[in-house]
Scaffold this active site. Sequence first.
Site, short mmCIF file in Angstrom:
data_model
loop_
_atom_site.label_atom_id
_atom_site.label_comp_id
_atom_site.label_asym_id
_atom_site.label_seq_id
_atom_site.Cartn_x
_atom_site.Cartn_y
_atom_site.Cartn_z
N PHE A 7 0.82 -1.20 0.00
CA PHE A 7 0.00 0.00 0.00
C PHE A 7 0.86 1.26 0.00
CE2 PHE A 7 -3.24 -2.92 1.47
CZ PHE A 7 -4.43 -2.38 1.01
N ASP A 8 0.51 2.17 -0.89
CA ASP A 8 0.97 3.54 -0.77
C ASP A 8 0.31 4.13 0.49
OD1 ASP A 8 1.98 6.15 -1.57
OD2 ASP A 8 -0.05 6.59 -2.27
N LEU A 9 0.84 5.23 1.01
CA LEU A 9 0.27 5.85 2.20
C LEU A 9 -0.55 7.09 1.85
CD1 LEU A 9 -0.10 6.17 5.25
CD2 LEU A 9 2.19 7.17 5.36
#
Length: 219
Positions: A7-9
Site C-alpha cells: 500500500f501507498d500511504l
Amino acid sequence: MKRYLFFDLDGTLTDPKEGITKSVAYALDKVCGIQTPDLDALTPYIGPPLVEGFMENHHLDAGTAARCRDAYRERFRTIGLFENRLFPEIPALLRALTDQGYILCTATSKPEDFATRILDHFGLSKFFSLISGATMDGQISTKVQVIEHTLARLGQPDRAHAIMIGDRRHDIQGAHAAGLRAIGVLYGYGSLAELQAAGADAIAPEITDLPRAISHFFQ
C-alpha cells in the site's frame, strides 16, 4: 500461497493534504521566498518524492530542491505529520484483508519513520507485517527503490503474488518497473487519465471497490 499487498500511504490510506501543502508552502517561502496563498496549488506534491516534486512543480535545481525538502521536514516532523485525515473506510478494509490471509505492507515514498508515526497515530500499524518507506538520506526515495527494498526485506517473495495499490502514476510505474501488477485508486490525488496513462492493471474508484479488484488477481 502467500499473497502480498503493498500500500501507498498518502492519498491511499490517509488524506495528508493539509500537512503536506502547508509544509511545502513553508519550505518554498523559507528557501526561495516564494509565497503560496492558495494551498490547493500545491496538491501535486502529494505522492511523488519531495525533491522530484520541487524540481517538477517549481522548476528548482537539485540542490535547491534538496534544501526545500530539508525545510519541509522541519515543519512536517513536528506539525504537518498529524495534519492528516484517515479515510473512514480504511480500518475495516485492512481488517478484512488481513482476516482473508493477505500479508499487508506499506511501500511509500514518505520516510519510513514518518510513515510509522502516522500509522501508529491512526492505529493502523497492527495491520501491517512490514512498514516500508524511503530513507531520510535519499538513498531509497523513488517508488521502484522502495518496492525493491520492501521485497528484499520480505525475502524476495514471488512477484506474481504481490500487488501495489496507490493513487498516483509513480505507484503504477514503480510497481511495473519492479515486476508487480498495480491497482490505481481514484479517491486519492491521481486522476483516471493519469492512472490509465501509467498503465494501471485495474482501477478502484472507491475504497469499497478494492476487495473485488484485489481478489481478481488471485483467482
